[in-house]
Structures are given as C-alpha cells and as structure tokens.
Design an enzyme around this catalytic site. Structure first.
Site, PDB file in Angstrom:
ATOM      1  N   ASP A   1       1.950  -5.656   8.147  1.00  0.00           N
ATOM      2  CA  ASP A   1       0.755  -4.824   8.100  1.00  0.00           C
ATOM      3  C   ASP A   1      -0.426  -5.767   7.885  1.00  0.00           C
ATOM      4  O   ASP A   1      -0.474  -6.507   6.885  1.00  0.00           O
ATOM      5  CB  ASP A   1       0.869  -3.803   6.967  1.00  0.00           C
ATOM      6  CG  ASP A   1      -0.264  -2.787   7.011  1.00  0.00           C
ATOM      7  OD1 ASP A   1      -1.378  -3.179   7.409  1.00  0.00           O
ATOM      8  OD2 ASP A   1      -0.029  -1.628   6.636  1.00  0.00           O
TER       9      ASP A   1
ATOM     10  N   ARG B   1     -12.703  -4.121  -7.222  1.00  0.00           N
ATOM     11  CA  ARG B   1     -12.352  -4.886  -6.030  1.00  0.00           C
ATOM     12  C   ARG B   1     -13.605  -5.184  -5.207  1.00  0.00           C
ATOM     13  O   ARG B   1     -14.431  -4.295  -4.980  1.00  0.00           O
ATOM     14  CB  ARG B   1     -11.340  -4.080  -5.208  1.00  0.00           C
ATOM     15  CG  ARG B   1     -10.688  -4.860  -4.092  1.00  0.00           C
ATOM     16  CD  ARG B   1      -9.617  -4.026  -3.419  1.00  0.00           C
ATOM     17  NE  ARG B   1     -10.196  -2.868  -2.733  1.00  0.00           N
ATOM     18  CZ  ARG B   1      -9.580  -2.207  -1.754  1.00  0.00           C
ATOM     19  NH1 ARG B   1      -8.377  -2.577  -1.368  1.00  0.00           N
ATOM     20  NH2 ARG B   1     -10.144  -1.176  -1.179  1.00  0.00           N
TER      21      ARG B   1
ATOM     22  N   TYR C   1     -11.079  -0.081  10.836  1.00  0.00           N
ATOM     23  CA  TYR C   1     -12.295   0.357  10.125  1.00  0.00           C
ATOM     24  C   TYR C   1     -12.606  -0.507   8.914  1.00  0.00           C
ATOM     25  O   TYR C   1     -13.642  -0.336   8.303  1.00  0.00           O
ATOM     26  CB  TYR C   1     -12.185   1.836   9.708  1.00  0.00           C
ATOM     27  CG  TYR C   1     -10.931   2.188   8.938  1.00  0.00           C
ATOM     28  CD1 TYR C   1     -10.830   1.930   7.582  1.00  0.00           C
ATOM     29  CD2 TYR C   1      -9.842   2.771   9.582  1.00  0.00           C
ATOM     30  CE1 TYR C   1      -9.670   2.240   6.879  1.00  0.00           C
ATOM     31  CE2 TYR C   1      -8.679   3.084   8.897  1.00  0.00           C
ATOM     32  CZ  TYR C   1      -8.605   2.815   7.551  1.00  0.00           C
ATOM     33  OH  TYR C   1      -7.458   3.120   6.861  1.00  0.00           O
ATOM     34  N   LYS C   2     -11.712  -1.423   8.555  1.00  0.00           N
ATOM     35  CA  LYS C   2     -11.973  -2.303   7.412  1.00  0.00           C
ATOM     36  C   LYS C   2     -12.755  -3.529   7.907  1.00  0.00           C
ATOM     37  O   LYS C   2     -13.888  -3.388   8.328  1.00  0.00           O
ATOM     38  CB  LYS C   2     -10.654  -2.659   6.724  1.00  0.00           C
ATOM     39  CG  LYS C   2     -10.028  -1.433   6.042  1.00  0.00           C
ATOM     40  CD  LYS C   2      -8.647  -1.684   5.470  1.00  0.00           C
ATOM     41  CE  LYS C   2      -8.119  -0.403   4.820  1.00  0.00           C
ATOM     42  NZ  LYS C   2      -6.671  -0.436   4.581  1.00  0.00           N
TER      43      LYS C   2
ATOM     44  N   PHE D   1       0.851  -1.187   0.000  1.00  0.00           N
ATOM     45  CA  PHE D   1       0.000   0.000   0.000  1.00  0.00           C
ATOM     46  C   PHE D   1       0.890   1.242   0.000  1.00  0.00           C
ATOM     47  O   PHE D   1       1.812   1.340   0.815  1.00  0.00           O
ATOM     48  CB  PHE D   1      -0.882  -0.027   1.249  1.00  0.00           C
ATOM     49  CG  PHE D   1      -2.005   0.961   1.228  1.00  0.00           C
ATOM     50  CD1 PHE D   1      -3.154   0.715   0.494  1.00  0.00           C
ATOM     51  CD2 PHE D   1      -1.906   2.142   1.949  1.00  0.00           C
ATOM     52  CE1 PHE D   1      -4.199   1.628   0.494  1.00  0.00           C
ATOM     53  CE2 PHE D   1      -2.953   3.059   1.950  1.00  0.00           C
ATOM     54  CZ  PHE D   1      -4.102   2.800   1.213  1.00  0.00           C
TER      55      PHE D   1
END
Ligand SMILES: *Cc1c(COP(=O)(O)O)cnc(C)c1O
Length: 397
Positions: free
Chosen positions: A184, A356, A209-210, A113
């Site tokens: 991560d 996605r 939050y994912k 990322f």
C-alpha cells in the site's frame, strides 16, 4: 532539477494558512478549477454521452494510471485508476490469495491502516476458507514470513509514524518463502521514490488525494506486476473489467492485463481534477522531492527539539527510515492540534495522542516549517490548547 518555486505557484494555498496536512488531502492545483469547469460545461454539457469517446473519458483510467506509474516505477500499461483505496486493497488481496490457493495466512503489521485490515477481514469472511489475518509488530514482520503465508500485505510508510518498511528486502523474503507481496503506497506515492519494478512487488495500491493532490474523492490506483497481470482473477468482476464490456455477454471474461482491475464507470469529474495534479507531477523528479523532504523534516525536528520540550518524537529520527511526515506525541494531542489549527497551522491528529505533520516539497517552504514550530511552541508554552472548544471532537480529526 525540480523548481519548487514553480510547483508551489501552481497550487492555491489560502492566505494566512501554513498547510502541513498534504499527507491527508493535498491542496487545489490552480488549473483544476478551469479544467473541471471545462469538463462540466464543454464535455458533459455539450458532448453528453459522446464524451466517453470524444472527450476520452473511457481511456482516462489507463492514461492517468501510467502517469502515476512513472512515480512508482511501474512500466506503462500496468497501473489503472478507479474506485477507492479500500476497494483496491480488497482486489489486490483477493487476487493474491487466489494465486496461492493452498496457503491460508495474510501477514500484516499492527500499525497498518485499519481500513486495509478491515478489508482483509471482510474478504476472509466472504471466502470462508479458513484464511487468517496475522498482525505482528512492524519490526517483527520479517521473522514471521514462512511457507504458510499466502500474502504479505503492508503499507510501506506507516500512516501514523512515517516509519518506512524495506519494500525490496521484505518482498524478496516473501518470494523466497513462496508468498506474494502487496504494498500500500498511500503515504509513499509522491512522498518518497518508489520502484515497484525493482522491488518486484506483486501488487501495489494507493490513493491520489494525499501527496498526489488529486482532490477529495479522487480515485485510487492499482498496479499488478506483469507476471500476474493476465492470470490474476478479478474478485470484483464488474463489466468494465470484462474483455468486451460493450458486447454485453452473459459470461464474464476478464479483460487483458490491468484492464481486469477496472470495475465500473470511472469518476470523470474527479479524473479531470487529478489530471491537473499530474500535470504538475510530470515536471517533478522524485529524487529532488526526497532530498527536499528530508531537509524539511530535519529542520522541523531540530526546531521541535529546541523549542517544544513537552512533545516527544514518534517518528524515526533517522531520515532514511522516515517518510515525508513527522508525528509528535502529546497527552492532549487532539486539543493541541485544534488550538494550532485555530492559529492557521493545519496538521492533523491520529489517535491516541499523535500530532501529525506532512511535509510536501511541492509547496512547503522552510518559512512554513519555522512558522509552524513557533505557533506550536506558543500553544504549548501558554497552554492555549486548554480550552473546552478545542477538546470537542469533530467527525474528522
Ligand atoms: C488513506 C489510507 C486509506 C484510505 O482508503 P480510502 O478507501 O481511500 O478511504 C487506506 N489505506 C491506507 C494505508 C491509507 O493511508
């Protein structure tokens, strides 16, 4: 056995929407509305500053950290929440580099990322000691682990393709070369079983939050392996990571263990929302989540193969190598996703051409998967995406 009908009923899912973007932002736990309202009116409203002690606000970062710790295989007392994931990446990497002062290479992969790589570059600039960030193809990481590497910094599940790195074996290789490993878990925590203890990860970070459904702006988490907890120097030496914050000493002395990874005042309202999400997770077995996630992604891929010939799979076909998301490529991916969202099927788009879709067993059903593929086939077969309103890029994709 985890009862996924029970977990699904604990989320607010808007009428007429098929939500396949919990990998970017999980939905609202029903209990969060009342919990946050109570935090506002009864805690902040009535208790004012005494809430830090009386409502337990100050103890929340550790308590919530331990509940996340269960999901990632961390022993109690080694995980804490706070700040954002980008900040936690910086802290973990700075600590790892300080523990390997004679080495100069940070090894990562090109699919990582961007924020993780940007933070590494920012840290390199701030240190100004000749560190280099080396990024290689994901499948070539192992060959580049050598005795110049200070820290191996990887995202376990690729945010675009969902490809899983072998955390245990890469960490073992890093250790054999004398390097430390930072993982991560942004697309792992709540998505696949993780065991940072068994993998002997040195540091792990992630967001809430994912897949964890803590809400927009929910704090990140950091795990530091017990061996390093009392020796890792905190680069962001804020007062709440101090050994005695309320002594207001002029000298900074790092707190014990994971406490030193705290920085400043914790986000109380966000933690109240996150707490309700973790109430749901407390009753969930990650092995059940994994089994169900594989069923959902396999169903999706088989239906895409059968009904959507104009897209190509950009995720591993082997479910053992794939996280809980599936990426499909289409040259007009952005417009296709916008047309799909207009039909009530929400996924997201990741440049340059990835559609996605995240599959989240806590609330995604087979019916959602079937409905999403039917809508996508319609958008593609009838070129519904080919309209100016679907091609105009919004700020968040
Ligand atoms: C989502 C994500 C981030 C986001 O970082 P924030 O600071 O929370 O905005 C960082 N790294 C990875 C790998 C991610 O997937």
């Amino acid at each position: 056995m985890t009862d996924f009908e029970v977990t699904r009923a604990q989320f607010h899912l808007p009428e007429g929407v098929i939500y396949l973007d919990g990998n970017s932002l999980g939905p609202l736990p029903r209990a969060a509305t009342a919990r946050v309202a109570a935090c506002l009116s009864q805690e902040w409203g009535e208790r004012l500053i005494t809430g830090w002690n009386k409502a337990g606000w100050m103890a929340q970062p550790r308590a919530l950290g331990d509940r996340i710790g269960r999901l990632i295989g961390a022993s109690p007392g080694h995980t804490v929440v706070g700040d954002t994931l980008s900040i936690k990446v910086y802290q973990a990497l700075a600590a790892a580099l300080a523990l390997r002062p004679e080495r100069r290479v940070i090894l990562s992969d090109r699919g990582n990322f961007p924020s993780d790589l940007y933070m590494a570059e920012g840290l390199i600039g701030a240190l100004d000691r000749g560190h280099v960030l080396k990024t290689v193809a994901p499948e070539e990481v192992a060959e580049h682990i050598d005795d110049g590497v200070a820290a191996l910094m990887l995202t376990e599940v690729d945010y675009r393709t969902g490809r899983i790195h072998d955390m245990k074996s890469l960490t073992a290789q890093a250790h054999a070369a004398g390097a430390l490993a930072i993982w991560d878990l942004a697309h792992s925590a709540g998505a696949i079983p993780v065991d940072v203890s068994a993998a002997r990860a040195d540091f792990a970070v992630g967001c809430t939050y994912k897949y964890l459904n803590g809400g927009p702006g929910a704090p990140a988490f950091i795990y530091v392996a017990p061996d390093h907890a009392d020796i890792a120097p905190p680069a962001l030496s804020g007062w709440l990571g101090h050994e005695a914050p309320f002594a207001f000493d002029r000298d900074y002395r790092p707190g014990r263990g994971i406490d030193r990874m705290r920085v400043g005042t914790p986000p109380v309202l966000q933690m109240a929302a996150l707490e309700t999400a973790l109430d749901i997770w407390d009753a969930v077995d990650m092995a059940d989540v994994r089994a169900r996630s594989i069923e959902l992604t396999e169903l999706f891929i088989s239906l895409i193969d059968a009904h959507c010939p104009s897209v190509t799979l950009n995720s591993p076909r082997d479910s053992a190598m794939r996280g809980s998301q599936v990426a499909l490529r289409h040259p007009e991916g952005y417009a296709v996703m916008q047309a799909l969202i207009a039909r009530g099927v929400i996924g997201d788009f990741r440049a340059p051409d990835n559609l996605r879709f995240g599959f989240t067993p806590l609330y995604t059903t087979d019916q959602d998967v079937r409905g999403a593929v039917t809508a996508l086939a319609d958008v593609l077969d009838n070129a519904l995406w080919d309209a100016p309103r679907y091609k105009k890029r919004a700020a968040v994709t």
